[in-house]
Enzyme design. Structure first.
Site, PDB file in Angstrom:
ATOM      1  N   HIS C 125       0.845  -1.193   0.000  1.00  0.00           N
ATOM      2  CA  HIS C 125       0.000   0.000   0.000  1.00  0.00           C
ATOM      3  C   HIS C 125       0.881   1.245   0.000  1.00  0.00           C
ATOM      4  O   HIS C 125       1.069   1.882  -1.012  1.00  0.00           O
ATOM      5  CB  HIS C 125      -0.945  -0.040   1.213  1.00  0.00           C
ATOM      6  CG  HIS C 125      -1.870   1.133   1.293  1.00  0.00           C
ATOM      7  ND1 HIS C 125      -2.141   1.787   2.468  1.00  0.00           N
ATOM      8  CD2 HIS C 125      -2.578   1.754   0.334  1.00  0.00           C
ATOM      9  CE1 HIS C 125      -2.987   2.784   2.229  1.00  0.00           C
ATOM     10  NE2 HIS C 125      -3.273   2.787   0.939  1.00  0.00           N
ATOM     11  N   CYS C 149      -0.615   0.203   9.550  1.00  0.00           N
ATOM     12  CA  CYS C 149      -0.801   1.574   9.046  1.00  0.00           C
ATOM     13  C   CYS C 149      -2.228   1.793   8.554  1.00  0.00           C
ATOM     14  O   CYS C 149      -2.896   2.732   8.960  1.00  0.00           O
ATOM     15  CB  CYS C 149       0.183   1.874   7.919  1.00  0.00           C
ATOM     16  SG  CYS C 149       1.875   2.007   8.497  1.00  0.00           S
ATOM     17  N   HIS C 150      -2.671   0.924   7.637  1.00  0.00           N
ATOM     18  CA  HIS C 150      -4.003   1.150   7.075  1.00  0.00           C
ATOM     19  C   HIS C 150      -4.815  -0.129   7.020  1.00  0.00           C
ATOM     20  O   HIS C 150      -5.753  -0.242   6.235  1.00  0.00           O
ATOM     21  CB  HIS C 150      -3.891   1.786   5.689  1.00  0.00           C
ATOM     22  CG  HIS C 150      -3.113   3.049   5.690  1.00  0.00           C
ATOM     23  ND1 HIS C 150      -1.779   3.077   5.394  1.00  0.00           N
ATOM     24  CD2 HIS C 150      -3.454   4.315   6.022  1.00  0.00           C
ATOM     25  CE1 HIS C 150      -1.334   4.316   5.520  1.00  0.00           C
ATOM     26  NE2 HIS C 150      -2.325   5.085   5.906  1.00  0.00           N
ATOM     27  N   GLY C 151      -4.425  -1.143   7.822  1.00  0.00           N
ATOM     28  CA  GLY C 151      -5.256  -2.326   7.993  1.00  0.00           C
ATOM     29  C   GLY C 151      -5.310  -3.263   6.805  1.00  0.00           C
ATOM     30  O   GLY C 151      -6.389  -3.688   6.404  1.00  0.00           O
ATOM     31  N   PRO C 164      -6.568  -1.992   2.024  1.00  0.00           N
ATOM     32  CA  PRO C 164      -6.334  -1.119   0.863  1.00  0.00           C
ATOM     33  C   PRO C 164      -5.170  -1.528  -0.046  1.00  0.00           C
ATOM     34  O   PRO C 164      -5.068  -1.027  -1.154  1.00  0.00           O
ATOM     35  CB  PRO C 164      -6.038   0.237   1.505  1.00  0.00           C
ATOM     36  CG  PRO C 164      -5.477  -0.087   2.837  1.00  0.00           C
ATOM     37  CD  PRO C 164      -6.151  -1.352   3.279  1.00  0.00           C
TER      38      PRO C 164
END
Lengths: 253, 419, 185
Positions: C125, C149-151, C164
């Site tokens: 990502h 960080c963003h799953g 993501p």
């Protein structure tokens, strides 16, 4: 006025003291016709490989070439496998490993050449207090360059009479002060060349000097060939600019 | 206002109306009226500007690879030479660029000295030039220290020690400059920072230099003022193309040095890593400092030598007031011309003795040359200002150009000009 | 204003004609070409240097890693995740239908020896390092790695399963020198 400036410029170039300096000696150096001299200069790869053999069998006992990596030997014609074999003969200290200990391993292509001494103090201890200089830049770091190194290797003589010689020193007429701590390092047949070249004293001196010229300026071949192209381009461009300038200024007449 | 809008169309005009950069360029690089008789010595200003740009660009790229730490500075330079793509080219351009910069600027100064370019109304233009020279000297000196070779280290030691000549505060100044008790890591670190910073100061002063230049326009070989439009031609295309031609020739010389004799102007000892325990047998500064170095050594007294050396540069600030002769160009000043050429030769002599050991006959030569250096400015110039008679001047730049065409063998300024 | 007009080139009429002059055009073209080559060679100094490229291989001894454990090594300045997978993890990874995956790749195509999974430990990502190497780390919903960080969730083959990130964890070039030693790069 332009002429006067030109003469002054030439005067400046010829009087520039680029040779006055460290290796001041009253004896003229032995001048060699090196293949890497001149604007089309190139290294003789066979000579460099012989020189490398001299370095690794003779010089490397006391002198390092710490700016050179094993991988750089590719430039003088060794294959990757040959270089790995050469590097494998040396050991480097690496670590710490997961147990926190330093360990030794075989040198890799990416390592710098292993130095003969761990540090300067040990080097001095082993050599009567004298530090054998690193050789990777020696040709660039001495006035006279390759000719000086070649002359030095051929400059050993017996002490002349009435010469106040110091203990453990050797007479060399090209060395500043004429007394050098290094005994004459080479002699006939001290190495055996793989390509069958006869290993005379002069041949050995010439090959190892060539090798050291390469370690000092490994970029030399690329530099000179790029230089010839660049100069050709710039001269062509300048001649064309002269035409353009004349054409534009013609309008003023 | 509306008329104006309909009159000027296009994107560049839209911008120019709000931010007149195109008008500015037009005025200063295009229509800019320039005397039509400039010779090739007027190329050196633009060459100096181009060299400054070359030095800044290569310098920034070098700074991305260089490490200012005494332990690894030398090796980081060797890494640039060996491992960085085209790193040797980058470094050799920067290294020889410094020499080229000084060659260009010295010729530029000698040109100004010959044609009286420092006289009214260009005094500030000249003084800004001297400021640029001083900044260049400081920058070059600190740059030479960065590779941390033997000459770097000992050059830094000797030059910083000059300040110890000042009574009482001298030693404090030197310790302050070093940031320690010898040239060491703090010294290298601050020299690197300043070496990176000062060139941008030079760019600023160069901008002022150009503003001052464009206030009255270029001087010219006759030294006469521009009297009518017929004396000038637009800068573009005439002088732009002439500058390009000069640049071509300059780059040939520059490339010859970089590709075929990159270490010719350097010293072999600087390829030996710095060793604080051993001074090289024969230390010399870079060639462009040699005349000043000779003046320093000509004087047996330490403080006086240092002061004289600084004075040798600073005296240039006072030139407009030392030479008050009403004629600018040496072409029309037969006496000044003789002393001028003697002065040039004297500068070369100073440079030459600066490279020789300070002993025997060399000391005497350096003293005589130092005397003439200062005598030229302090005695000859003021005296000539009062007593030198000059032949009649041509009535205008155009008149001089025409008479030169009809009698090209005679140099400008000879008696044939008398009308 | 009119005398300052930028479009007004009448002051030097001959120049416009000569702009199309052959000599002018070729000279300008040559100069631009030379300038471009110079700029390129200077900018090229910012590319990885020879010593950097030379360090691009790393050898790793796998023998100390026990089943279920992971090892992180550095390669070109990035973490490499090496996991000694258990039978369960291998079957989890190979029993997924490839068609359902966001970035389609079979488990076999991502390993040289099913016991060993070697991936670059950088989330595809925005470049964070996912969790899941240490005991007690959150390994995400699919038992592989989880990027905090963003799953993003990665499975036991390092494939993106949720979140993501657009791509699977990258498999670096490597080879088995012996059964227990791999050479990355």
């Amino acid at each position: 006025m332009l002429n006067k400036i030109l003469y002054l410029f030439l005067f400046l170039i010829f009087t520039h003291p680029h040779n006055a300096g460290s290796a001041s000696s009253d004896v003229d150096l032995i001048e060699q016709n090196w293949p890497f001299n001149g604007i089309f200069g190139r290294f003789d790869k066979a000579s460099l490989q012989r020189g490398f053999k001299v370095y690794s069998e003779v010089c490397a006992a006391c002198h390092g070439i710490r700016h050179i990596s094993y991988r750089d030997l590719g430039d003088i014609g060794y294959s990757a496998d040959e270089i790995k074999a050469i590097a494998g003969e040396y050991e480097v200290i690496d670590g710490p490993n997961d147990e926190g200990d330093m360990f030794t391993r075989d040198a890799k292509m990416s390592d710098k050449f292993v130095e003969p001494y761990e540090n300067e103090k040990i080097a001095r201890l082993a050599n009567n207090g004298v530090y054998p200089p690193d050789l990777s830049l020696i040709v660039k770091a001495r006035a006279g360059g390759a000719d000086y190194i070649y002359s030095l290797l051929n400059g050993y003589k017996d002490f002349p009479e009435n010469f106040e010689a110091s203990e453990g020193m050797y007479y060399n007429e090209y060395y500043p002060g004429k007394q050098i701590a290094m005994p004459s390092p080479i002699m006939d047949e001290i190495v055996e060349f793989d390509d069958g070249t006869e290993a005379t004293h002069l041949q050995i001196a010439r090959d190892v000097t060539s090798f050291l010229a390469w370690t000092a300026e490994p970029e030399l071949e690329v530099r000179k060939s790029l230089g010839v192209k660049t100069l050709f381009f710039l001269i062509l461009l300048t001649i064309m600019l002269l035409g353009v300038k004349r054409k534009v200024w013609k309008n003023l007449d | 206002m509306k008329d104006n809008k309909t009159e000027k169309k296009g994107f560049t005009n839209w911008i120019d109306e709000r931010l007149p950069i195109f008008t500015f360029i037009n005025h200063n690089l295009r229509d800019y009226p320039t005397p039509k008789n400039l010779n090739y010595f007027w190329n050196f200003g633009s060459l100096a500007g181009i060299t400054l740009v070359i030095m800044i660009v290569t310098g920034i790229l070098l700074a991305m690879q260089y490490t200012a730490n005494t332990e690894i500075a030398f090796d980081s330079v060797e890494r640039i030479m060996r491992d960085v793509n085209n790193g040797w080219l980058l470094r050799y351009i920067h290294m020889n660029g410094a020499s080229m910069f000084f060659i260009i600027v010295y010729i530029h100064i000698f040109r100004g000295l010959y044609y009286g370019s420092y006289k009214y109304p260009r005094e500030i233009l000249w003084m800004l030039g001297v400021v640029i020279l001083l900044l260049m000297m400081a920058t070059a000196f600190m740059g030479y220290v960065l590779p941390w070779g033997q000459m770097s280290f000992w050059g830094a030691t000797v030059i910083t020690n000059l300040f110890s000549a000042f009574p009482i505060i001298g030693d404090y100044i030197v310790t302050f400059l070093w940031g320690g008790f010898s040239v060491d890591n703090p010294t290298l670190s601050r020299f690197f920072v300043l070496h990176y910073l000062l060139p941008f100061a030079i760019v600023g002063v160069v901008a002022l230099h150009l503003v001052a230049l464009h206030q009255f326009g270029s001087n010219n070989p006759t030294g006469l003022d521009v009297k009518s439009e017929g004396d000038t031609i637009p800068f573009h295309p005439y002088y732009t193309v002439k500058d390009y031609l000069g640049l071509g020739v300059y780059l040939i010389v520059f490339a010859g040095l970089v590709f075929f004799a990159p270490n010719f102007l350097g010293h072999p000892d600087n390829y030996i890593p710095a060793n604080p325990l051993q001074t090289p047998a024969h230390i010399v500064p870079e060639w462009y400092f040699l005349p000043f170095y000779a003046i320093l050594r000509a004087v047996p007294d330490k403080l006086l030598g240092v002061l004289l050396m600084f004075a040798a540069v600073l005296i240039l600030f006072f030139l407009p007031w030392l030479d008050r002769h009403r004629v600018r160009s040496a072409n029309f000043r037969p006496f000044y011309r003789q002393f001028y050429w003697l002065f040039i030769i004297n500068c070369f002599v100073l440079g030459w003795v600066g490279a020789m050991p300070a002993e025997g006959i060399y000391v005497l030569i350096s003293r005589v040359a130092t005397l003439y250096y200062f005598g030229f400015f302090l005695i000859i110039m003021p005296l000539l200002s009062k007593f030198e008679n000059t032949p009649a001047l041509p009535s205008s730049i155009s008149a001089a150009v025409i008479s030169e065409k009809f009698d090209s063998k005679e140099p400008a300024g000879s008696e044939t000009y008398v009308k | 204003m009119s005398e300052k007009d930028l479009k007004d080139k009448d002051t030097i009429p001959s120049v416009d004609e000569e702009k199309r002059d052959f000599l002018f055009v070729t000279t300008a073209g040559l100069a631009v070409a030379g300038g471009a080559v110079t700029v390129f060679s200077m900018v090229d100094t910012m590319n990885p240097a020879k010593d950097v490229l030379a360090l691009s291989t790393t050898e790793v001894d796998l023998s100390p890693i026990e089943e279920g454990q992971s090892l992180t090594v550095m390669w070109r300045g990035k973490p490499i995740f090496i996991r000694h997978r258990s039978e369960g993890e291998i079957s989890d990874a190979s029993n997924v239908s490839v068609g359902e995956l966001k970035h389609m790749a079979s488990d076999e195509s991502r390993v040289k020896n099913p016991k060993w999974l070697v991936v670059v430990g950088v989330c595809t990502h925005l470049g964070c390092v996912p969790l899941g190497q240490k005991i007690g780390d959150n390994k995400g919903e699919f038992g592989g790695w989880f990027c905090p960080c963003h799953g993003s969730h990665y499975d036991t083959s390092g494939r993106i399963r949720k979140g993501p990130a657009p791509l699977n964890l990258e498999v670096p070039p490597y080879e088995f020198v012996t059964d227990d030693i791999i050479k990355i790069g």
